[in-house]
Scaffold this motif. Structure first.
Motif, mmCIF file in Angstrom:
data_model
loop_
_atom_site.group_PDB
_atom_site.id
_atom_site.type_symbol
_atom_site.label_atom_id
_atom_site.label_comp_id
_atom_site.label_asym_id
_atom_site.label_seq_id
_atom_site.Cartn_x
_atom_site.Cartn_y
_atom_site.Cartn_z
ATOM 1 N N ILE A 107 0.641 -1.134 0.015
ATOM 2 C CA ILE A 107 0.044 0.006 0.159
ATOM 3 C C ILE A 107 0.880 1.208 0.161
ATOM 4 N N CYS A 108 0.371 2.394 -0.833
ATOM 5 C CA CYS A 108 1.087 3.598 -0.577
ATOM 6 C C CYS A 108 0.581 4.445 0.464
ATOM 7 N N LEU A 109 1.404 5.091 1.312
ATOM 8 C CA LEU A 109 1.066 5.711 2.303
ATOM 9 C C LEU A 109 0.170 7.078 2.189
ATOM 10 N N ASP A 110 0.492 7.596 0.818
ATOM 11 C CA ASP A 110 -0.407 8.896 0.361
ATOM 12 C C ASP A 110 -1.760 8.652 0.739
ATOM 13 N N ASP A 111 -2.004 7.474 0.761
ATOM 14 C CA ASP A 111 -3.660 7.317 1.061
ATOM 15 C C ASP A 111 -4.107 7.547 2.509
ATOM 16 N N TYR A 112 -3.028 7.971 3.298
ATOM 17 C CA TYR A 112 -3.320 8.499 4.887
ATOM 18 C C TYR A 112 -3.201 9.931 4.674
ATOM 19 N N HIS A 113 -3.271 10.607 3.299
ATOM 20 C CA HIS A 113 -3.115 11.967 3.742
ATOM 21 C C HIS A 113 -4.425 12.697 4.350
ATOM 22 N N SER A 114 -4.185 13.664 5.354
ATOM 23 C CA SER A 114 -5.547 14.261 6.000
ATOM 24 C C SER A 114 -6.117 15.299 5.031
ATOM 25 N N LEU A 115 -5.025 15.800 4.419
ATOM 26 C CA LEU A 115 -5.393 17.072 3.441
ATOM 27 C C LEU A 115 -5.248 16.531 2.119
ATOM 28 N N ASP A 116 -6.308 16.982 1.242
ATOM 29 C CA ASP A 116 -6.191 16.680 -0.101
ATOM 30 C C ASP A 116 -5.461 17.847 -0.909
ATOM 31 N N ARG A 117 -5.327 17.749 -2.129
ATOM 32 C CA ARG A 117 -4.450 18.805 -2.633
ATOM 33 C C ARG A 117 -4.886 20.135 -2.503
ATOM 34 N N THR A 118 -6.203 20.373 -2.626
ATOM 35 C CA THR A 118 -6.754 21.752 -2.275
ATOM 36 C C THR A 118 -6.526 22.112 -1.028
ATOM 37 N N GLY A 119 -6.772 21.165 -0.002
ATOM 38 C CA GLY A 119 -6.519 21.531 1.483
ATOM 39 C C GLY A 119 -4.902 21.975 1.721
ATOM 40 N N ARG A 120 -4.183 21.383 0.968
ATOM 41 C CA ARG A 120 -2.817 21.519 1.314
ATOM 42 C C ARG A 120 -2.394 22.782 0.617
ATOM 43 N N LYS A 121 -3.055 23.179 -0.606
ATOM 44 C CA LYS A 121 -2.801 24.425 -1.161
ATOM 45 C C LYS A 121 -2.896 25.722 -0.359
ATOM 46 N N GLU A 122 -4.363 25.548 0.188
ATOM 47 C CA GLU A 122 -4.955 26.406 0.980
ATOM 48 C C GLU A 122 -4.167 26.810 2.182
ATOM 49 N N LYS A 123 -3.541 25.691 2.787
ATOM 50 C CA LYS A 123 -2.629 25.689 4.148
ATOM 51 C C LYS A 123 -1.315 26.080 3.860
ATOM 52 N N GLY A 124 -0.919 25.907 2.787
ATOM 53 C CA GLY A 124 0.432 26.155 2.339
ATOM 54 C C GLY A 124 1.444 25.130 2.904
ATOM 55 N N VAL A 125 0.775 23.974 2.794
ATOM 56 C CA VAL A 125 1.497 22.598 3.484
ATOM 57 C C VAL A 125 1.888 21.587 2.240
ATOM 58 N N THR A 126 3.244 21.222 2.234
ATOM 59 C CA THR A 126 3.340 20.034 1.249
ATOM 60 C C THR A 126 2.763 18.791 1.960
ATOM 61 N N ALA A 127 2.852 17.723 0.913
ATOM 62 C CA ALA A 127 2.642 16.411 1.326
ATOM 63 C C ALA A 127 3.664 15.957 2.394
ATOM 64 N N LEU A 128 4.751 16.317 2.405
ATOM 65 C CA LEU A 128 5.992 15.819 3.129
ATOM 66 C C LEU A 128 5.655 16.391 4.403
ATOM 67 N N ASP A 129 4.989 17.121 4.772
ATOM 68 C CA ASP A 129 4.608 17.721 6.015
ATOM 69 C C ASP A 129 3.649 16.843 6.915
ATOM 70 N N PRO A 130 4.328 16.313 8.075
ATOM 71 C CA PRO A 130 3.027 15.524 8.646
ATOM 72 C C PRO A 130 1.998 16.107 9.166
#
Lengths: 404, 127
Positions: A107-130
């Motif tokens: 399994i790919c752990l990206d599946d546990y993203h709590s913020l989707d792409r739009t959410g990360r963009k709005e908050k200014g957070v990358t997928a690398l950020d816990p």
């Protein structure tokens, strides 16, 4: 009547989950599976029993690396060593990130993203950020799998950037979690039976991404560089530190055989293996624990430019004892590979030439002529060995001595 | 070979057409160009460059996200917005690469060449 033969043999391909409705013994869990409605038709009459052993709790493997650093290739090599092709779940979401083979589920752990792409963009957070990831859910679900329970895992859709409806994941024999943060959260880390980190140097990362992206519309050298640089602070803060926890690290560096080489075509690759890890016996060259430098090219073996160089020896890595095997250069011909294989020990192969056979089988995968392919294959064999030892121990049978 | 190619229409992936049509593109060739030809039946030759090209849906999204990232970073290149925007580019670039790999798996020539890498049809030429 060897339905539960995984108890008594060390074979990875033992039919412990044989579909059968006869010969049940105690100590087995019987699941009556009716086809779930999401898969379509429910078949009446043809009763299917899935038999699984109580001892058959999955072993959990973690693979960490940045995006675009060869996790998928590694996974394809790994599942190939275990036997059988790995494929996306049948009849499920076509954008599922999961791969399933007879023995292994990745399994790919990206599946546990709590913020989707739009959410990360709005908050200014990358997928690398816990902060963009749900470690509580990750922990709960990996733990459930380790206990032999099925999970309803979310799917992160890499094309749309949205979280799709969950998919059902059954506990396999070997469960691999791959992604950015398999060793970030201590609770998850403690569930891992073995962990690997792919450490790609900046120079090589840049060369690989040029290879991957340059022909894409809109990309340029500048955009590739800008993307690597913008992600680097988060990468350094949250991804890179995980390598200290890995049982094996594959480090990919530019060659030292060609002075000032910056093409990134010829690679120097290190396999850093932690000492004292249960069920994991590091590979060695000639004499275990000694320091060796070896150029296989000479009278017996002719190599083309820039040649091949190996070194091996004890070292420390983040204050821990390790063995390091390094290969610089690349294989041009089959006899070079088989020659090298015959000089390495503790490979956990089942027959002479198995490493070479695996490399040849996937000669179209990137890195099949250099240390990345060689060491990925070796780590695959080591994981198979680890699995077989754990299963044998659970069954109370002493593990077979290391082969070959 | 020259005569065999006469009158054969060659299909070129979109990325190549796009590359030559864009004047603002730096004069750097794709890292690796491979050419393969395949004799398909009597006198028909198919020839194409590299592997399959990225599905347009992902490709469009990606070039859009590159533009957005450049804009997001024009004010403050150390901001979270800038990093998040380039992270989206990376995510889409990886998705594009995976999509190309998937297409490759369903490509009959690729599959043929996996089994018969030594045949003339499957020779690759590095530029």
């Amino acid at each position: 009547m060897a339905i539960c033969s995984a108890h008594t043999t060390t074979s990875l391909r033992s039919p412990c989950t044989t579909i059968s409705n006869t010969g049940l013994r105690q100590n087995q869990v019987i699941l009556f599976t009716t086809r779930s409605s999401r898969r379509g038709s429910t078949r009446h009459g043809a009763r299917t029993f899935q038999v699984s052993c109580t001892a058959e709790k999955p072993i959990i493997i973690g693979l960490a690396a940045d995006s675009g650093c060869g996790k998928s290739t590694f996974m394809r090599r790994l599942t190939s060593v275990f036997g059988g092709a790995a494929e996306p779940p049948k009849g499920g979401n076509p954008d599922s990130n999961t791969l399933i083979s007879d023995t292994t589920t990745v399994i790919c752990l990206d599946d546990y993203h709590s913020l989707d792409r739009t959410g990360r963009k709005e908050k200014g957070v990358t997928a690398l950020d816990p902060k963009a990831n749900d470690f509580d859910l990750m922990y709960e679900q990996v733990k459930a799998i380790k206990e032999g329970k099925a999970i309803e895992k979310p799917i992160y859709n890499h094309v749309t950037g949205l979280l799709d409806p969950a998919e059902l994941i059954q506990p396999p024999k070997i469960f691999v979690i791959e992604g950015l943060h398999p060793m970030y959260d201590q609770r998850v880390r403690d569930l891992l039976d073995f962990s690997i980190y792919l450490d790609i140097s900046n120079e090589v990362k840049f060369a690989w991404k040029i290879q991957r992206d340059m022909a894409e519309r809109g990309h340029s050298l500048e955009s590739i560089k800008a993307s690597i640089e913008a992600r680097k602070p988060d990468f350094d803060a949250y991804i890179d530190p995980q390598k200290q926890y890995a049982d094996a690290v594959i480090e990919v560096l530019p060659t030292l055989l060609i002075p000032d080489d910056n093409e990134g075509k010829v690679l120097r690759v290190k396999l850093i293996m932690k000492e004292g890890v249960k069920y994991f016996n590091p590979v060695y060259l000639f004499d275990e624990g000694s320091s060796i430098s070896w150029i296989p090219c000479g009278r017996k073996l002719t190599c083309s430019y820039p040649g091949i160089k190996f070194s091996y020896g004890p070292d420390t890595y983040f204050g821990q004892e390790v063995s390091v095997l390094e290969m610089d250069g690349q294989f041009d011909r089959l006899d070079e590979l088989i020659y090298v294989e015959s000089h390495l020990s503790n490979l956990s192969t089942k027959f002479y030439g198995e490493v070479t056979q695996q490399m040849l089988k996937h000669s179209d995968f990137p890195g099949s002529n250099n240390g990345t392919g060689l060491f990925q294959t070796i780590v695959g064999l080591k994981i198979r060995d680890l699995y077989e030892q754990i299963i044998a121990e659970r069954a109370g049978v002493p593990a077979e001595a290391a082969k070959v | 070979m020259a005569s065999a190619l006469t009158g054969v229409s060659l299909s070129t992936p979109a990325t190549f057409a796009a590359a030559t049509a864009r004047g603002d593109r730096p004069q750097v060739a794709p890292a690796r160009v491979t050419l393969r030809s395949m004799v398909m039946g009597r006198g028909t030759v198919a020839c194409r460059a590299g592997g399959p090209s990225t599905p347009p849906g992902i490709s469009d999204k990606m070039s859009e996200s590159i533009k957005e990232a450049q804009e997001a970073c024009s004010e403050d290149s150390a901001s979270g917005e800038c990093a998040a925007a380039w992270d989206e580019v990376e995510e889409l670039s990886a998705a594009a690469s995976h999509a190309r790999d998937k297409l490759k798996e369903s490509d009959p020539l690729e599959n043929y060449c996996k089994e018969n890498p030594e045949t003339d049809e499957c020779r690759t030429y590095d530029s």
